[in-house]
Design an enzyme around this catalytic site. Structure first.
Site, mmCIF file in Angstrom:
data_model
loop_
_atom_site.group_PDB
_atom_site.id
_atom_site.type_symbol
_atom_site.label_atom_id
_atom_site.label_comp_id
_atom_site.label_asym_id
_atom_site.label_seq_id
_atom_site.Cartn_x
_atom_site.Cartn_y
_atom_site.Cartn_z
ATOM 1 N N GLY A 32 0.776 -1.248 0.000
ATOM 2 C CA GLY A 32 0.000 0.000 0.000
ATOM 3 C C GLY A 32 0.794 1.277 0.000
ATOM 4 O O GLY A 32 0.323 2.293 -0.506
ATOM 5 N N GLU A 85 4.430 3.939 5.913
ATOM 6 C CA GLU A 85 3.226 3.106 5.805
ATOM 7 C C GLU A 85 2.078 3.952 5.264
ATOM 8 O O GLU A 85 2.030 5.165 5.460
ATOM 9 C CB GLU A 85 2.897 2.541 7.198
ATOM 10 N N ASP A 86 1.131 3.298 4.580
ATOM 11 C CA ASP A 86 -0.018 4.033 4.065
ATOM 12 C C ASP A 86 -0.993 4.400 5.188
ATOM 13 O O ASP A 86 -1.391 5.544 5.343
ATOM 14 C CB ASP A 86 -0.738 3.237 2.954
ATOM 15 N N ASP A 136 -3.815 1.116 11.473
ATOM 16 C CA ASP A 136 -5.148 0.808 11.983
ATOM 17 C C ASP A 136 -4.988 0.319 13.424
ATOM 18 O O ASP A 136 -4.937 1.113 14.359
ATOM 19 C CB ASP A 136 -5.787 -0.222 11.062
ATOM 20 N N LYS A 149 -5.671 5.801 11.808
ATOM 21 C CA LYS A 149 -6.989 5.487 12.393
ATOM 22 C C LYS A 149 -6.768 5.177 13.864
ATOM 23 O O LYS A 149 -6.847 4.030 14.276
ATOM 24 C CB LYS A 149 -7.540 4.219 11.723
ATOM 25 N N ASP A 202 -5.899 -0.467 -0.968
ATOM 26 C CA ASP A 202 -6.767 -1.355 -1.742
ATOM 27 C C ASP A 202 -7.898 -1.936 -0.913
ATOM 28 O O ASP A 202 -7.870 -1.929 0.323
ATOM 29 C CB ASP A 202 -5.950 -2.528 -2.294
HETATM 30 P P1 IMP Z 1 -2.920 -2.749 11.268
HETATM 31 O O1 IMP Z 1 -4.292 -3.102 11.780
HETATM 32 O O2 IMP Z 1 -2.489 -1.377 11.772
HETATM 33 O O3 IMP Z 1 -1.917 -3.817 11.573
HETATM 34 O O4 IMP Z 1 -3.052 -2.630 9.689
HETATM 35 C C1 IMP Z 1 -2.771 -3.720 8.873
HETATM 36 C C2 IMP Z 1 -2.736 -3.316 7.419
HETATM 37 O O5 IMP Z 1 -4.077 -3.241 6.973
HETATM 38 C C3 IMP Z 1 -2.110 -1.969 7.100
HETATM 39 O O6 IMP Z 1 -0.754 -2.107 6.787
HETATM 40 C C4 IMP Z 1 -2.896 -1.471 5.926
HETATM 41 O O7 IMP Z 1 -2.188 -1.741 4.728
HETATM 42 C C5 IMP Z 1 -4.179 -2.273 5.959
HETATM 43 N N1 IMP Z 1 -5.309 -1.404 6.272
HETATM 44 C C6 IMP Z 1 -5.768 -1.014 7.476
HETATM 45 N N2 IMP Z 1 -6.832 -0.202 7.349
HETATM 46 C C7 IMP Z 1 -7.038 -0.068 6.007
HETATM 47 C C8 IMP Z 1 -7.993 0.676 5.211
HETATM 48 O O8 IMP Z 1 -8.869 1.411 5.699
HETATM 49 N N3 IMP Z 1 -7.878 0.555 3.852
HETATM 50 C C9 IMP Z 1 -6.924 -0.215 3.256
HETATM 51 N N4 IMP Z 1 -6.013 -0.916 3.957
HETATM 52 C C10 IMP Z 1 -6.071 -0.847 5.318
#
Ligand code: IMP
Length: 173
Positions: free
Chosen positions: A41, A96-97, A100, A128, A156
């Site tokens: 991403g 990172e994009d 979450d 987020k 995506d």
């Molecule tokens: P984490 O929950 O912070 O570990 O996020 C895991 C991965 O999920 C991230 O690296 C993002 O690439 C992807 N991700 C989380 N939220 C979104 C979203 O709203 N749209 C697209 N990808 C997401």
């Protein structure tokens, strides 16, 4: 039918990136900075970010995937593609994009810290923070968002929408 509602347009993304790049260029002006993009991403954000920097940098990429047994708290992260640059003694900035829960970035940060860099910091275009599970501090944040699923500008949903030049909230009718 999916509905795309605008979150950040092209000009707003450009303004956010210009601000982050100024801060990074200043903070790392006399350092050996290695930017590490998280696949897939972050590739669009990283490509634009480096062209706004005024300092010399090295670039690498890392891939990570999460797998788990149902609940978010039980999720495990694993590295699917590691960096190839030797970061020992250098300053690492993970790009990172979107953050979450923070589980992916927390794991990546610990993985990279084991390679003896001088420092490891995190830069995310979108944050987020309401869903944060792990105490993952993000040093450079572009834009804070509420809960919801975002697509476009590298982000995506099932490998679609990455090519969109702006960022949208994906909703279903
Ligand atoms: P984490 O929950 O912070 O570990 O996020 C895991 C991965 O999920 C991230 O690296 C993002 O690439 C992807 N991700 C989380 N939220 C979104 C979203 O709203 N749209 C697209 N990808 C997401």
């Amino acid at each position: 039918m999916p509905i795309l509602s605008p979150v950040l347009n092209k000009d707003e993304i450009e303004a956010v990136i210009t601000g982050i790049a100024e801060n990074i260029s200043f903070d790392y002006r006399s350092k050996n900075l290695v930017l590490i993009g998280v696949l897939k991403g972050a590739f669009v954000f990283l490509a634009d970010l480096i062209r706004h920097l005024t300092i010399d940098v090295e670039i690498d990429f890392i891939g990570a995937a999460s797998y788990g047994a149902g609940t978010v708290s039980s999720e495990q992260v694993r590295i699917t593609s590691d960096i190839t640059i030797d970061v020992a003694g250098k300053d690492v900035l993970v790009v990172e994009d979107i953050v979450d829960t923070g589980l992916t970035l927390g794991f990546i940060r610990d993985h990279l810290a084991a390679k003896a860099p001088n420092s490891v910091r995190i830069c995310a275009l979108l944050d987020k923070h309401e869903r944060r599970q792990k105490n993952t501090y993000v040093d450079y944040v572009g834009h804070g968002v509420q809960e919801g699923f975002l697509v476009g500008y590298g982000l995506d949903h099932a490998e679609r929408y990455r090519q969109l030049p702006a960022i949208y909230h994906l909703k279903s009718e």
